[in-house]
Structures are given as C-alpha cells and as structure tokens.
Design a protein around this motif. Structure first.
Motif, PDB file in Angstrom:
ATOM      1  N   LEU A   1       0.824  -1.221   0.000  1.00 20.11           N
ATOM      2  CA  LEU A   1       0.000   0.000   0.000  1.00 20.11           C
ATOM      3  C   LEU A   1       0.860   1.275   0.000  1.00 20.11           C
ATOM      4  CD1 LEU A   1      -2.777   1.474   0.364  1.00 20.11           C
ATOM      5  CD2 LEU A   1      -2.374   1.304   2.824  1.00 20.11           C
ATOM      6  N   LEU A   2       1.918   1.293   0.826  1.00 22.67           N
ATOM      7  CA  LEU A   2       2.710   2.520   0.948  1.00 22.67           C
ATOM      8  C   LEU A   2       3.389   2.887  -0.374  1.00 22.67           C
ATOM      9  CD1 LEU A   2       4.293   2.073   4.508  1.00 22.67           C
ATOM     10  CD2 LEU A   2       2.127   3.153   3.870  1.00 22.67           C
ATOM     11  N   LYS A   3       3.861   1.869  -1.082  1.00 24.99           N
ATOM     12  CA  LYS A   3       4.483   2.131  -2.391  1.00 24.99           C
ATOM     13  C   LYS A   3       3.418   2.618  -3.390  1.00 24.99           C
ATOM     14  CE  LYS A   3       8.096  -1.353  -1.938  1.00 24.99           C
ATOM     15  NZ  LYS A   3       8.425  -2.742  -2.246  1.00 24.99           N
ATOM     16  N   ILE A   4       2.235   2.006  -3.324  1.00 22.37           N
ATOM     17  CA  ILE A   4       1.158   2.419  -4.251  1.00 22.37           C
ATOM     18  C   ILE A   4       0.807   3.890  -4.021  1.00 22.37           C
ATOM     19  CG2 ILE A   4      -1.301   2.078  -4.792  1.00 22.37           C
ATOM     20  CD1 ILE A   4      -0.822  -0.937  -4.374  1.00 22.37           C
ATOM     21  N   VAL A   5       0.733   4.291  -2.738  1.00 22.81           N
ATOM     22  CA  VAL A   5       0.405   5.690  -2.431  1.00 22.81           C
ATOM     23  C   VAL A   5       1.491   6.609  -2.998  1.00 22.81           C
ATOM     24  CG1 VAL A   5       0.179   7.366  -0.534  1.00 22.81           C
ATOM     25  CG2 VAL A   5      -0.963   5.146  -0.378  1.00 22.81           C
ATOM     26  N   TYR A   6       2.765   6.210  -2.826  1.00 26.61           N
ATOM     27  CA  TYR A   6       3.880   7.025  -3.343  1.00 26.61           C
ATOM     28  C   TYR A   6       3.721   7.239  -4.846  1.00 26.61           C
ATOM     29  CZ  TYR A   6       8.640   8.671  -4.174  1.00 26.61           C
ATOM     30  OH  TYR A   6       9.730   9.431  -4.541  1.00 26.61           O
ATOM     31  N   TRP A   7       3.458   6.166  -5.577  1.00 25.12           N
ATOM     32  CA  TRP A   7       3.374   6.275  -7.045  1.00 25.12           C
ATOM     33  C   TRP A   7       2.105   6.977  -7.492  1.00 25.12           C
ATOM     34  CZ3 TRP A   7       7.664   6.555  -9.172  1.00 25.12           C
ATOM     35  CH2 TRP A   7       8.744   5.840  -8.682  1.00 25.12           C
ATOM     36  N   ALA A   8       1.033   6.838  -6.700  1.00 23.04           N
ATOM     37  CA  ALA A   8      -0.205   7.579  -7.041  1.00 23.04           C
ATOM     38  C   ALA A   8       0.082   9.078  -6.924  1.00 23.04           C
ATOM     39  CB  ALA A   8      -1.343   7.166  -6.106  1.00 23.04           C
ATOM     40  N   GLY A   9       0.791   9.471  -5.840  1.00 21.59           N
ATOM     41  CA  GLY A   9       1.150  10.882  -5.657  1.00 21.59           C
ATOM     42  C   GLY A   9       2.013  11.383  -6.799  1.00 21.59           C
ATOM     43  N   MET A  10       2.980  10.567  -7.200  1.00 20.80           N
ATOM     44  CA  MET A  10       3.882  10.946  -8.297  1.00 20.80           C
ATOM     45  C   MET A  10       3.091  11.141  -9.594  1.00 20.80           C
ATOM     46  SD  MET A  10       7.083  11.474  -8.795  1.00 20.80           S
ATOM     47  CE  MET A  10       8.278  10.623  -7.808  1.00 20.80           C
TER      48      MET A  10
END
Ligand SMILES: C[S@@+](CC[C@H](N)C(=O)[O-])C[C@H]1O[C@@H](n2cnc3c(N)ncnc32)[C@H](O)[C@@H]1O
Length: 192
Positions: free
Chosen positions: A3-12
């Motif tokens: 989840l944390l990586k997905i949030v990072y890439w969604a923000g990017m």
C-alpha cells in the motif's frame, strides 16, 4: 506492491498530470533570462535519482532489499498524510503560478510576478511541498537508498536554487519583489 508504495506512485502520477500542461507551455514560450548553472542542473538530475529512479528500482525489483528498514505501521499512516499534504500544496501552487512556472531559473517574455493565492503567504510553496514530500518518502519507502536519499539530495539543491531564484526575481521585479519578500516567509508563513 504494498500500500505505501502504491500511495507514493499515485502521488507521483498526480503531480506529473498537474505539471503536464505547464511543461508544454515552458517548451514553447520564449525566455528573456536563463540563469540555471550546470551545478544546479546536475543537482536536479541527482534529485531525480533519489526521488524517481531509485524508488522505481526499489518498487519493481528486489535489488535494494538489503538496505530495507522497518517502521511501525502508524508511521506509514503519517507518511500517507504527509504525501497528501504535499500533493495539495503542489497542486495549489501550480494553479496560482499558472504559465509563469519554469523548471529552471528562467524568466519568460511577458512573465508576471504572482503574489496571490498560496503565494500571498509563502514565496516557495512548490519547494515547501517538496520538503513535505521528502519527509513522506522516508516513511513510505522504507529503504535507505529509495527513502532518505531524496531528502539528502534535496537539501543542497534547495539552498542553491532559492538563493539564485530570489536574486533573479529581485533583478527582474526590483522593489516589488523586495516588498513581497518583506511580507512573506520562504516556506513558512511569516508571523506578524
Ligand atoms: C520551479 S518554479 C518554483 C516557484 C516557487 N519558487 C515555488 O517554490 O513555488 C521556479 C520559477 O518560477 C518563477 N517564479 C518564482 N516565484 C515566482 C513568483 N512569485 N511569480 C512569478 N514567477 C515566479 C521563476 O521564473 C522561477 O524560475
């Protein structure tokens, strides 16, 4: 991918979409001033290494797993909160700066000085959002190479960029920018 990586890439992805039209405008609009030095461009590229390339490698391979660290779950929650704040500040700054945005220290033909919206309170909201993003990155990408390196690389870039950019704005807009500097904080709201 967690989840944390997905949030990072969604923000990017959201930030790339926000910037897309202004990047197109930057390519086609003539500039009357270009002040970014080679040193600054190298620092900008190294920033891409810390905030984009290493996070990509970390997210899609296990090559960097030897450098992982593990934080308590609630810290991941703080990371998500900070990333959302960073994206909101970033978006608001782009809405306010509009076609005056450039990725380097540059002045367009017909450049106008913006002192409204979020720029009414701070002079560097985009860099403020970058600071918040770097803190979020440490909490979301729990790996010494993909996480804290972003912040370490941002510090020298920020110091060099703000000094040069403010000098350029003062040379271009003179007393108008000097007054604006008196009224506003750099990345924090100025207390009266
Ligand atoms: C990457 S943008 C960052 C803008 C601002 N420093 C920030 O953090 O929101 C850099 C360019 O924005 C332009 N710029 C910076 N402050 C501005 C202002 N108050 N009004 C208009 N243009 C500005 C300059 O041309 C500068 O080269």
């Amino acid at each position: 991918m967690g989840l944390l990586k997905i949030v990072y890439w969604a923000g990017m992805l959201i930030e790339m979409i926000i910037r897309w039209p202004l990047r197109k405008n930057w390519r086609k609009t003539p500039k009357v001033e270009k002040r970014s030095t080679l040193q600054e461009k190298i620092l900008l590229q190294s920033l891409a290494l810390g905030m984009l390339y290493l996070p990509v490698i970390y997210s899609v391979t296990d090559w960097l797993d030897f450098a992982d660290y593990h934080l308590p779950g609630w810290m991941g929650g703080v990371g998500i909160y900070l990333l959302v704040c960073a994206v909101i500040i970033f978006g608001r700054a782009h809405v306010d700066l509009k076609k005056n945005w450039t990725p380097y220290q540059e002045i367009y033909q017909g450049h106008t000085m913006v002192t409204t919206g979020i720029y009414r309170y701070i002079r560097h909201p985009m860099y403020a959002s970058q600071w918040v993003w770097c803190l979020a990155q440490i909490l979301l990408l729990q790996n010494w190479l993909a996480g804290p390196l972003g912040l370490l690389l941002f510090i020298p870039f920020y110091r060099l960029r703000v000094k040069g950019e403010e000098k350029m704005m003062l040379d271009t807009f003179g007393n108008k920018y000097k007054d604006y500097m008196r009224r506003t904080g750099s990345i924090f709201i100025k207390m009266k």
